[in-house]
Design a protein around this motif. Structure first.
Motif, PDB file in Angstrom:
ATOM      1  N   LYS A  46     -20.947 -23.583 -42.469  1.00 32.02           N
ATOM      2  CA  LYS A  46     -20.106 -24.177 -41.439  1.00 32.02           C
ATOM      3  C   LYS A  46     -19.821 -23.185 -40.312  1.00 32.02           C
ATOM      4  O   LYS A  46     -19.965 -21.976 -40.460  1.00 32.02           O
ATOM      5  CB  LYS A  46     -18.781 -24.640 -42.054  1.00 32.02           C
ATOM      6  N   ASN A  47     -19.426 -23.737 -39.173  1.00 34.14           N
ATOM      7  CA  ASN A  47     -18.912 -22.974 -38.030  1.00 34.14           C
ATOM      8  C   ASN A  47     -19.915 -21.991 -37.438  1.00 34.14           C
ATOM      9  O   ASN A  47     -19.549 -20.931 -36.914  1.00 34.14           O
ATOM     10  CB  ASN A  47     -17.629 -22.212 -38.427  1.00 34.14           C
ATOM     11  N   LEU A  48     -21.188 -22.308 -37.552  1.00 34.57           N
ATOM     12  CA  LEU A  48     -22.232 -21.510 -36.908  1.00 34.57           C
ATOM     13  C   LEU A  48     -23.075 -22.423 -36.031  1.00 34.57           C
ATOM     14  O   LEU A  48     -23.147 -23.628 -36.254  1.00 34.57           O
ATOM     15  CB  LEU A  48     -23.124 -20.819 -37.940  1.00 34.57           C
ATOM     16  N   HIS A  49     -23.768 -21.819 -35.064  1.00 36.28           N
ATOM     17  CA  HIS A  49     -24.654 -22.577 -34.194  1.00 36.28           C
ATOM     18  C   HIS A  49     -26.052 -22.638 -34.797  1.00 36.28           C
ATOM     19  O   HIS A  49     -26.586 -21.606 -35.237  1.00 36.28           O
ATOM     20  CB  HIS A  49     -24.723 -21.937 -32.814  1.00 36.28           C
ATOM     21  N   ILE A  72     -28.368 -15.135 -26.947  1.00 32.67           N
ATOM     22  CA  ILE A  72     -27.948 -13.816 -27.435  1.00 32.67           C
ATOM     23  C   ILE A  72     -26.613 -13.921 -28.159  1.00 32.67           C
ATOM     24  O   ILE A  72     -26.432 -13.357 -29.251  1.00 32.67           O
ATOM     25  CB  ILE A  72     -27.864 -12.805 -26.266  1.00 32.67           C
ATOM     26  N   LEU A  73     -25.667 -14.638 -27.594  1.00 36.51           N
ATOM     27  CA  LEU A  73     -24.360 -14.802 -28.231  1.00 36.51           C
ATOM     28  C   LEU A  73     -24.488 -15.447 -29.609  1.00 36.51           C
ATOM     29  O   LEU A  73     -23.880 -14.994 -30.593  1.00 36.51           O
ATOM     30  CB  LEU A  73     -23.446 -15.644 -27.344  1.00 36.51           C
ATOM     31  N   GLU A  74     -25.284 -16.508 -29.691  1.00 33.01           N
ATOM     32  CA  GLU A  74     -25.440 -17.209 -30.964  1.00 33.01           C
ATOM     33  C   GLU A  74     -26.244 -16.383 -31.964  1.00 33.01           C
ATOM     34  O   GLU A  74     -25.993 -16.455 -33.176  1.00 33.01           O
ATOM     35  CB  GLU A  74     -26.100 -18.569 -30.710  1.00 33.01           C
ATOM     36  N   ALA A  75     -27.190 -15.585 -31.469  1.00 38.08           N
ATOM     37  CA  ALA A  75     -27.963 -14.716 -32.361  1.00 38.08           C
ATOM     38  C   ALA A  75     -27.093 -13.594 -32.921  1.00 38.08           C
ATOM     39  O   ALA A  75     -27.203 -13.235 -34.103  1.00 38.08           O
ATOM     40  CB  ALA A  75     -29.164 -14.135 -31.616  1.00 38.08           C
TER      41      ALA A  75
END
Length: 453
Positions: A46-49, A72-75
């Motif tokens: 949960k709570n991840l892209h 980059i932010l999601e990685a």
């Protein structure tokens, strides 16, 4: 091959379980725990892209994707949550002047501390170019950047080892650094009496200077030992030499290993390559080059090793060494009439190959750029002056390229498909070949003693 399903947000991914166990501490801990989740048909995170997870899978599969700021932010979020070392290393390779501030702040938010440190070091190296943007950061983040030691341009001339009767000449056997404030060169350390930089391999790995191989005297007797300089403690250490004594080699470092590539041994050109593990302190042979070569052009880009081999009369071939497979892979060819690549330097995911003109006018060089992500070649416009080999000393820091000769040290700015002169400083007062590199020199180690004029 066991396939597992992982739900991230509203997306479900089917992937190789062994891949997740190899690259992610999160999944290793999950399956070691015996928790009920690891026996379910679908693991729910949960709570991840989902896009960050998709990038992680791509990197685990051997891809090296370019990433937008949002990616980059999601990685970073994904690398921190799953504790994925390969994804974290890929993000480190992507550091640039365009994204370093973003990575610096995001890595602090998600606790990706190695990336945070490397981002701070990168920012410190280009501090003057980012001062306005830095002012918007929290004070503690600015202070952390200020605490970093910047990389400086360092050079050493070509010297054979000293015999006792040669001690009066030892004053020239110095490693020097460029003081950019005073625009002049200063002494960092002296070479050990037994060390030779003549036809040696010289490189920096983890902020330590290594000298491998080289020759004694005019009869080209190969040096058996290797040397390591620790800039923090100002000490030289003695290392074993390669199993096959060699000179006129190329030396490059990657992930705790030095690679001694080709060169000459007993007056014949060789194709053998040896790896030195700085942890185990042992040399071992790895796959040979496709053909014998001495003084080969070599560069490291995105944590990948590339060499440029020449085939008469017009073919320059770029090979990549892949450590995990211990193999050399042909990447691309550059076909230019009667042109020979003398030097190669990397900036981001670009390899800049510096070659002579068809008329062999070595004072006027041409450059071509190969992008390892797109696989495209670009011819750099115009000629580049190369008085006494200046371009063959190119070193990249941030978006700057430093070159030198006896009369001038010139800093270029890489701007699109051109190198634009930015700053001119004192030349390096040494005859013969010059080895150049970057080192982070603690402030207390810097002195005010000038090099010989």
């Amino acid at each position: 091959m066991e396939i597992v399903k992982v739900r991230v947000g509203d997306s479900v991914f089917e992937t190789n379980k062994s891949l997740l166990l190899r690259d992610c501490e999160y999944f290793r801990a999950l399956y070691r725990s015996g928790m009920v989740e690891c026996h379910q048909e679908e693991i729910h995170v949960k709570n991840l892209h989902a896009r960050g997870f998709l990038i992680m899978l791509a990197v685990a599969g051997g891809e090296r994707p370019a990433l937008s700021d949002d990616e980059i932010l999601e990685a970073i979020e994904c690398a921190a949550f799953f504790q994925s070392e390969p994804l974290a290393k890929h993000l480190q390779d992507l550091l640039s002047s365009d994204n370093c501030l973003l990575m610096y702040q995001a890595s602090a938010t998600y606790g990706l501390w190695r990336l945070h440190e490397m981002s701070a070091q990168f920012i410190r190296n280009i501090y003057s170019d980012l001062q306005e943007e830095l002012s918007g950061l929290p004070q503690e983040m600015i202070e952390y950047v200020d605490s970093q030691v910047p990389s400086v341009f360092v050079a050493v001339g070509s010297h054979s080892s000293c015999a006792a009767e040669e001690v009066p000449m030892a004053a020239t056997r110095t490693v020097c650094y460029l003081d950019e404030d005073e625009k002049d060169w200063k002494v960092l350390t002296a070479l050990p009496m037994e060390a030779s930089t003549s036809l040696a391999g010289v490189t920096v790995l983890d902020n330590k200077l290594y000298i491998v191989g080289g020759v004694h005297g005019f009869d080209k007797r190969a040096v058996d030992a290797s040397f390591c300089y620790d800039v923090v403690t100002d000490t030289w250490g003695l290392l074993p030499g390669p199993r096959q004594p060699r000179y006129n080699l190329t030396l490059i470092g990657l992930e705790d290993c030095l690679y001694a590539i080709g060169g000459e041994s007993e007056r014949r050109t060789i194709s053998s390559v040896e790896k030195y593990n700085v942890v185990t302190k042992e040399w071992s042979f790895v796959s040979h080059l496709p053909r014998p070569v001495a003084g080969v052009a070599c560069a490291k880009s995105m944590s990948r090793i590339f060499v440029c081999l020449w085939k008469p009369m017009e073919t320059n071939e770029i090979y990549e060494y892949i450590p995990k497979k211990d193999t050399w892979v042909l990447v691309t060819k550059l076909l230019k009439h009667q042109s020979y690549v003398h030097y190669m330097v990397a900036h981001r995911d670009n390899l800049y190959v510096i070659r002579n003109t068809p008329k062999d006018d070595f004072l006027r060089c041409l450059m071509d750029c190969y992008n390892i992500t797109t696989g495209q070649w670009t011819s750099m416009p115009g000629h580049y002056g190369n008085s006494k080999g200046a371009l063959f000393t190119s070193v990249v820091r941030g978006d700057s390229v430093f070159t030198l000769n006896r009369t001038m040290t010139l800093e270029y700015t890489i701007d699109g498909n051109t190198w634009k002169p930015r700053n001119q400083m004192q030349g390096f007062p040494r005859n013969g070949s010059v080895w150049t590199f970057l080192l982070r020199i603690p402030n207390e180690r810097k002195n005010v003693e000038l090099c010989l004029k």
